[in-house]
Structures are given as structure tokens and as C-alpha cells.
Scaffold this motif. Sequence first.
Motif, mmCIF file in Angstrom:
data_model
loop_
_atom_site.group_PDB
_atom_site.id
_atom_site.type_symbol
_atom_site.label_atom_id
_atom_site.label_comp_id
_atom_site.label_asym_id
_atom_site.label_seq_id
_atom_site.Cartn_x
_atom_site.Cartn_y
_atom_site.Cartn_z
ATOM 1 N N LEU A 50 0.820 -1.210 0.000
ATOM 2 C CA LEU A 50 0.000 0.000 0.000
ATOM 3 C C LEU A 50 0.856 1.264 0.000
ATOM 4 C CD1 LEU A 50 -2.965 -0.674 2.472
ATOM 5 C CD2 LEU A 50 -3.055 -0.431 0.000
ATOM 6 N N VAL A 109 -9.020 -1.346 -1.193
ATOM 7 C CA VAL A 109 -8.943 -0.832 0.166
ATOM 8 C C VAL A 109 -10.297 -0.242 0.544
ATOM 9 C CG1 VAL A 109 -7.650 0.637 1.752
ATOM 10 C CG2 VAL A 109 -6.554 -0.190 -0.339
ATOM 11 N N VAL A 126 -7.649 -4.312 3.378
ATOM 12 C CA VAL A 126 -7.207 -4.308 1.986
ATOM 13 C C VAL A 126 -7.268 -5.750 1.482
ATOM 14 C CG1 VAL A 126 -4.766 -4.408 2.729
ATOM 15 C CG2 VAL A 126 -5.342 -3.830 0.358
ATOM 16 N N TYR A 140 -5.180 -3.332 7.400
ATOM 17 C CA TYR A 140 -4.029 -2.450 7.243
ATOM 18 C C TYR A 140 -3.924 -1.426 8.366
ATOM 19 C CZ TYR A 140 -7.209 1.141 5.433
ATOM 20 O OH TYR A 140 -8.212 2.065 5.300
#
Length: 672
Positions: free
Chosen positions: A532, A604, A609, A624
Motif C-alpha cells: 500500500l 482498500v 485491503v 491495514y
Amino acid sequence: MKIKKSYLSNPIAFIYNLALIYITYGLCRLAYLFENWTVMSEGFDQLSFWEAFKGCWMFDTSAILYTNALYAILMLIPLHWKEKDWWLGMTKWLYVVINSICIIANLADAVYFQYTGRRTNWSVFKEFSNEGNIGDIVGVELLNHWYLVLVGIALIAGLIMLYMRPRGRFPLRMLKDYLIYYAIHIVCFGLYIPITVAGMRGGATTAVRPITLSNANQYVNRSSEVALILNTPFSMIRSMNKDVFVDPKYYSREELDSIYQPIITPADSIVMNKKNVVVLIIESYGREYIGAYNPLPVLGGNANSQQTTDNSKPSLTPFTDSLIERSLTFDYTFANGRKSIDGMPSILSSIPRFIEPFFLTPAALNKVSGLAGELGKVGYESAFFHGAENGSMGFEAFAHATGYKAYLGRTEYNQDKRFNGDKDFDGMWAIWDEEFLQFYALQMSQMKQPFITSVFTASSHHPYAVPDRYKNIYKDEPDDPNVLCKCIRYVDNALRLFFETAEKQPWYKNTIFVLTADHTNLTARPEYQTDLGVFGVPIIIFDPSGDIKPERRHCIAQQIDIMPTILGHLGYKKPYVAFGQDLLNTPDSLTWAVNNTEGIYQYVKGDYVLQFTDDGHAKALYNYKKDWFLKQNLLGKTGKTEQQMERELKAIIQSYMERMVEDRLTMESPKP
């Protein structure tokens, strides 16, 4: 009888025969134009002849050099055996066969254009691979278009009759003959290689990427005219193995539309507020470098932090930090791609990068819109600014295709007597950011309001240099994690000076500013090296009038949200296609982001995610917010959460693929 010694016979014949192919391509293009005159005649008189000629020359050069690469090698390779009759005969018929196929492809495509509205690409073989009646169809079309058959026969006959066979061959009997012959032919062959590479790519400068189908947009005014600039061999070569958009058919159309629908339909009651829009796309300006974003919320930071992650160093971006305090921004902000050519469609047209960059696929010829295109429908002026060589990176072509009425680049900068022209060129990519942003601010004051403009900067790019006058100010510091830091400092100051100039302009208070990055670049912090983190870019919306409340929203935002958010705030009343969401009218809990990297989709939403493969399988699920480094795979452990996320992601993918394949990226596109 003494044979005349002509060491340059082969190179001269090669150049002549290559020129002959250019002529045949031009005649094929005229046939293409006349066959489709009813479609192309409207607005044809508005085309710039020299711009169109330049585009045709560039694309024809690329196609001719690709298709005749083997012929060129056989003609120019420094071996004296190529002087023999059997070799010369072989090269002639290779030339004739290859270029006859190209002639046939160009002429046949003149007929097929009426069904597709575009040049045929490589996907045509897959499209008709299972059809058993192709022979019948071709036969009928040959009869219906007998005149094109005659044109093809005439052109092929012309190639055969006008072909120049190298003359003046001679036996190499003396050492001097061998030395002269090989010296000349090695030089000719050596010159051919770089010239050919440049011709295939569409240019020789460092700013030029290999030209693609979408580059043709910059030479025309309408999408239907693009086919006239291109040629079919080029279209086939550039789309070979690029048929990346395939409808996965996860859902029926009714179910798909009930899950996800990228058509934004504004309410009838809204009132439009015609403010100016300024979009600043800053090269490589990742969140990692911006003090106000760090540390990340998941790592214990707060929205107003002006320190770096370890809280021990001053921010690299004091001005940007101060701008964030006066702006709307968001906790989690992501790019939708990793390259500049991904950022442009995402930011300006709400088209994310899935599988391959949109620019580099046949779908680049689809009709597209965007901020400039939609606002142009209600009277906005528009211009795209890029300080590089005009046309570089394909930005001019895409800007034109997405609705920008004007493009101002290095050429226009050099023409502005208020600045120093190429003295401000960085020597590699573009005009230095400070000067070009000043040019940008002043040029907007010459535009009629309301306007939509965008600028793409270049200074925070490899080779990571700053202007000489700043080398002792913005320099590599001992504790800098990488060489980009000094460029970030320089760019932040350039932005400060831009806003100082903008504040003095009559349009300033009636303008919404959006600041983002095209993508991330060099990273040093572990939190920005995750799946990410590598997509972390700023999304900053600044309204000097205060109509957009300055705050840090605890939600997710992405580049493709910029277009619907701005249009929503302006009260734009027409429906349009956008894959993102209006952040000002979407609850925080429902915001989401999507991207694709190395064949893996990342979706997300909320705290999670989801990672999903191209072949349709969930790969991993992470929380996350608790596990930013994505260590603990929760797939199969969250029940309805992952099921719902997978369902939504599949719908986004399918809708995207359908619309790419069916050319439905605008409301004007035909219904499926």
C-alpha cells in the motif's frame, strides 16, 4: 568488360526503395480518406496540414522501419556476399512480399473502418478466430470494393517495377577493394542502427517514450480523424500482445449495475457554481516526503504533525504542510498507478490503471472525457501545461483527447518574452519547476474565466538535480535518506512562489486548487515500501474562499476521486462516467481505493485491503490499520467482510473491462 566500382550501390538502392514505401503508404492513406470521406469530411478543413503531415510521417516511419527491419539488414550488412545475384533476388522479393502485406492491410482497413471507427489492431485475430465464414465475408467485400482491389494491385505492381536493384557490382580482387568496401558498409550499417531505433520510437531525445496509438490524438481535432494519422501496420504492431482488457463476466449486466455503476448522475436540484479549477500534478511528490502526512495515522501520527516519522528532523515541505492546514485532505490517499502515464488518466479522467497503462493499449483510442471535457460543455476554457518538449510522454495527445482545448509546453514557454526560454531548461526533461510554475500562473491570467487548467511538473525526476543557483541551498544533506530530498525541498519552494504569484491574480479567490502527485518514487521509510505504501501520494483540495472546509477527513481517497469530487462541488449537472467517487458526498465508511500492480488488484475499504489476482482469486486480506506492513493474512477469517469486498471488487473490474472493450467511457458512447 570492366565493371564499374560502386561501393555505395546497396545503401543508395536501400534509401530509394524505402522512399518508395513512404509513397505507397501515402497513397493508401488517400484511399482510406476517400473511402471514409463522409465520416472524416466534417471538420476536415480545420485540420492543420503540417501537424497532420508530421503525425503521418512519424507513424509511417515507425511502421516502415519495423516491417522492413530484416530487409534493411540484408541490404546493409557489411558482407560482400550480398552482391551475388541470388542474394539480391531474395532481398527484392522479401521487400515486395512484406510491403504488399502492409498495402493490403491498409486498404482493407479502409473498409473495416466503417464498422469500428478506428484502425484495426492485433485483437482482430482473436475477435474472429472462431468464425468460419471469414472467407465468404472477405469475398463479398472484395467484390463490393473492387476499386480498392485495383488500387492494391497497382501499388504492388509499382513496387515490383520501380524497385531499384543495386548496380555496379564488382569482384573484390585486391586487398584495397576489401578494405574500402567493408569500411564504407560498416559505417552505413552503424548509422542505420541508431536512426532506426529513433524512428521506431518516434524520436531520439531522452524525453521521448516509444510512440503509441494514443499519440495520434495530438495531431487531430476529432477522435475519428486519428485513423487517418495512423497506419494499420503500426496499429497491429503496437497492439500485439496488448489485448489486456477482457470482460471476466462475473455477473449479469443487471446484477453488475446493482453492485457498482460508474455513471455519476447529479441531482436535478443542484445549482452550478462556476469556479476555476487548477490541478497541479507534481512529479514523484509522494506522501513520504510531506511532513504533515507523517507519521502515518496507523503508526500514531496526527493530522497536524509537521515532523518526519522519527520527529527529529524538520519537514522537507514546509509550504506544502502549511497548505494542508488550510485545505481538505484525507488520512489515506493513494495513486491508482506507478507511472506518470498511469497518473494522467486517473487524475484527469477518473480512469484507473488496470493490468497495463491505459495509454499503451488499444483502448487509448476510445472516446474519453474528463474534467476538461465535461466542464468544456458548460463554457469553461481549458489548457494543459507541461514544461517538457511538446508532445513528450504522450501528454499532449492525452490532454487533447480528454478535452483540453490548448496545450502549452516548452515551445510556448520559449515564446514568452517575460522568461528566459531554454536558459531555464534543466538539460534533460523540462523547464525548471520554479520558472514554469510562474509561467503557468501568469498564463492563466490571460484566460477567460471560468477555466480548468492542469500542470505537470518535472524537476523532482531523475537525475535529481536542482538549478545551479540553488545548489548550495537545496543540496544533499548528510541525513537525507536519498537524492530526491533536495529536489523535494526545491519543488516545495517553487510551489510557495507559485501560490504567492497566484494570490495576486484576479482569478485566485474564485479558484479551487487540487495538488497531487503522478506517483511515488524513491522510498526510504519501511512504511512506504509496503504494497500500500508504494501508492501513497498527497491529495490536497484548497479553496481560498473557504467554501470547501479545511479539515483532515478520516477516510480513503484516490486519484480517480478527484474528477467526481470537483464536479460534484461545482454542481455540474450533466451525467458522466467516472470510476471514482465524490468524496464530499460519500460517507467516510464507504470510501475506497483500488489499484493494480504486477497482476494483483488491491481493494482498500474500511479497515481492510483485499488482494485479488488477475485470474479471479482472492490472494490475501489484511487489516491495514492494525497491520500496515501486511504480515497477518486474514483471508477466510472475516466472513461477510471479505465476501462483500470481493463482490465489490469484481464488479469494479468487470465494469472497467466491459467499458474498455465496448468503448463506453463517456455518456455519448453507444449502449451495450
